[in-house]
Design a protein around this motif. Structure first.
Motif, PDB file in Angstrom:
ATOM      1  N   ALA A  60       0.765  -1.020  -0.076  1.00  0.00           N
ATOM      2  CA  ALA A  60      -0.038   0.008  -0.090  1.00  0.00           C
ATOM      3  C   ALA A  60       0.768   1.260   0.053  1.00  0.00           C
ATOM      4  N   ALA A  61       2.065   1.146   0.351  1.00  0.00           N
ATOM      5  CA  ALA A  61       3.183   2.320   0.408  1.00  0.00           C
ATOM      6  C   ALA A  61       3.685   2.269  -0.995  1.00  0.00           C
ATOM      7  N   VAL A  62       3.424   1.572  -2.073  1.00  0.00           N
ATOM      8  CA  VAL A  62       4.047   1.837  -3.245  1.00  0.00           C
ATOM      9  C   VAL A  62       2.860   2.262  -4.238  1.00  0.00           C
ATOM     10  N   ASN A  63       3.556   3.250  -4.958  1.00  0.00           N
ATOM     11  CA  ASN A  63       2.383   3.815  -6.136  1.00  0.00           C
ATOM     12  C   ASN A  63       3.002   3.475  -7.351  1.00  0.00           C
ATOM     13  N   VAL A  64       2.062   3.313  -8.133  1.00  0.00           N
ATOM     14  CA  VAL A  64       2.396   2.613  -9.473  1.00  0.00           C
ATOM     15  C   VAL A  64       1.340   3.467 -10.431  1.00  0.00           C
ATOM     16  N   THR A  65       1.839   4.396 -11.058  1.00  0.00           N
ATOM     17  CA  THR A  65       0.975   5.403 -11.972  1.00  0.00           C
ATOM     18  C   THR A  65       1.363   5.312 -13.552  1.00  0.00           C
ATOM     19  N   TRP A  66       0.442   5.703 -14.265  1.00  0.00           N
ATOM     20  CA  TRP A  66       0.307   5.718 -15.782  1.00  0.00           C
ATOM     21  C   TRP A  66       0.031   7.019 -16.143  1.00  0.00           C
ATOM     22  N   ALA A  67       0.840   7.566 -16.969  1.00  0.00           N
ATOM     23  CA  ALA A  67       0.747   8.676 -17.510  1.00  0.00           C
ATOM     24  C   ALA A  67       1.195   8.955 -18.686  1.00  0.00           C
ATOM     25  N   GLN A  68       0.644   9.440 -19.867  1.00  0.00           N
ATOM     26  CA  GLN A  68       1.330   9.996 -21.138  1.00  0.00           C
ATOM     27  C   GLN A  68       2.348   8.768 -21.660  1.00  0.00           C
ATOM     28  N   GLY A  69       1.940   7.680 -21.581  1.00  0.00           N
ATOM     29  CA  GLY A  69       2.584   6.693 -22.093  1.00  0.00           C
ATOM     30  C   GLY A  69       4.088   6.237 -21.293  1.00  0.00           C
ATOM     31  N   THR A  70       3.975   6.531 -19.838  1.00  0.00           N
ATOM     32  CA  THR A  70       5.088   6.166 -18.951  1.00  0.00           C
ATOM     33  C   THR A  70       4.304   5.694 -17.653  1.00  0.00           C
ATOM     34  N   LEU A  71       5.002   4.414 -17.321  1.00  0.00           N
ATOM     35  CA  LEU A  71       4.722   3.653 -16.213  1.00  0.00           C
ATOM     36  C   LEU A  71       5.735   3.952 -15.030  1.00  0.00           C
ATOM     37  N   THR A  72       5.305   4.622 -13.769  1.00  0.00           N
ATOM     38  CA  THR A  72       6.143   4.856 -12.835  1.00  0.00           C
ATOM     39  C   THR A  72       5.932   3.955 -11.652  1.00  0.00           C
ATOM     40  N   ILE A  73       7.060   3.734 -10.921  1.00  0.00           N
ATOM     41  CA  ILE A  73       6.862   2.862  -9.764  1.00  0.00           C
ATOM     42  C   ILE A  73       7.586   3.675  -8.465  1.00  0.00           C
ATOM     43  N   GLU A  74       7.118   3.913  -7.581  1.00  0.00           N
ATOM     44  CA  GLU A  74       7.793   4.561  -6.509  1.00  0.00           C
ATOM     45  C   GLU A  74       7.412   4.473  -5.315  1.00  0.00           C
ATOM     46  N   GLY A  75       8.242   4.429  -4.257  1.00  0.00           N
ATOM     47  CA  GLY A  75       7.917   4.490  -2.798  1.00  0.00           C
ATOM     48  C   GLY A  75       9.091   4.701  -1.979  1.00  0.00           C
ATOM     49  N   GLU A  76       9.155   4.031  -0.675  1.00  0.00           N
ATOM     50  CA  GLU A  76      10.088   4.385   0.156  1.00  0.00           C
ATOM     51  C   GLU A  76      10.222   3.162   1.068  1.00  0.00           C
ATOM     52  N   ARG A  77      11.481   2.697   1.304  1.00  0.00           N
ATOM     53  CA  ARG A  77      11.896   1.738   2.091  1.00  0.00           C
ATOM     54  C   ARG A  77      11.989   2.135   3.532  1.00  0.00           C
ATOM     55  N   PRO A  78      11.196   1.681   4.344  1.00  0.00           N
ATOM     56  CA  PRO A  78      11.275   2.333   5.796  1.00  0.00           C
ATOM     57  C   PRO A  78      12.759   1.928   6.525  1.00  0.00           C
ATOM     58  N   THR A  79      13.012   2.816   7.215  1.00  0.00           N
ATOM     59  CA  THR A  79      14.273   2.872   8.064  1.00  0.00           C
ATOM     60  C   THR A  79      13.933   2.079   9.230  1.00  0.00           C
TER      61      THR A  79
END
Length: 140
Positions: A60-79
Motif C-alpha cells: 500500500a506504500a508503493v505507488n504505480v502510476t500511468w501517464a502519457q505512455g509512461t509507467l512509474t513505480i515509486e515508494g520508500e523503504r522504511p528505516t
C-alpha cells in the motif's frame, strides 16, 4: 549473440531488439540516483509482465502510476529504528523510483498490479493494434 525466434530474419530480430531496448529505457536516469528498485521484464503473448523486488515494504506504500505512455513505480523503504548499536547495515532504505516509457504499444487503461511474497507484479497488456492478426484473403 542474436537468437532468432520462429526462423525470423536478422532485420526482424534487429527491429525487435530496438523496440525492446526502447521499452526498457529508463526516463529518470540511473536507478541509483533515488534508490535501487531491481526489475525483471518478461514478454508474453498478451503483453509484458514487470516484477519488482519490494521485500519488507507494505504494498500500500508503493505507488504505480500511468501517464502519457509512461509507467512509474515509486515508494520508500522504511528505516529500521533501533536503539542498539549497529555494526553493519546493508539494508537499502529511503525513496526509490523507476520509470519506464511504454508508449502506445500497450493498453494503459488495462494495466493491473499485485504483490505477493515481496514481489510487485505489474501486468501490462499489449494494445489491440499491436497484436498480430490474420488477414483473410478473398477470392475474386
Amino acid at each position: 549473440m542474436m537468437t532468432r525466434l520462429n526462423g525470423g530474419s536478422r532485420v526482424g530480430d534487429d527491429l525487435f531488439e530496438t523496440a525492446l531496448q526502447t521499452f526498457l529505457q529508463p526516463t529518470s536516469g540511473p536507478a541509483t540516483k533515488v534508490g535501487v528498485l531491481p526489475l525483471e521484464v518478461r514478454e508474453t503473448e498478451d503483453g509484458y509482465e514487470i516484477a519488482a523486488q519490494i521485500p519488507g515494504i507494505d504494498p500500500a506504500a508503493v505507488n504505480v502510476t500511468w501517464a502519457q505512455g509512461t509507467l512509474t513505480i515509486e515508494g520508500e523503504r522504511p528505516t529500521r529504528e533501533t536503539e542498539a548499536r549497529v555494526h553493519v547495515s546493508e539494508f537499502a532504505v529511503g525513496k526509490f523510483r523507476r520509470t519506464l516509457r511504454l508508449g502506445d504499444r500497450v493498453d494503459g487503461e488495462k494495466i493491473s498490479a499485485g504483490a505477493e511474497h515481496g514481489v510487485l507484479t505489474i501486468l501490462v497488456p499489449r494494445a489491440e493494434t499491436t497484436k498480430p492478426r490474420t488477414i483473410e484473403i478473398k477470392a475474386t
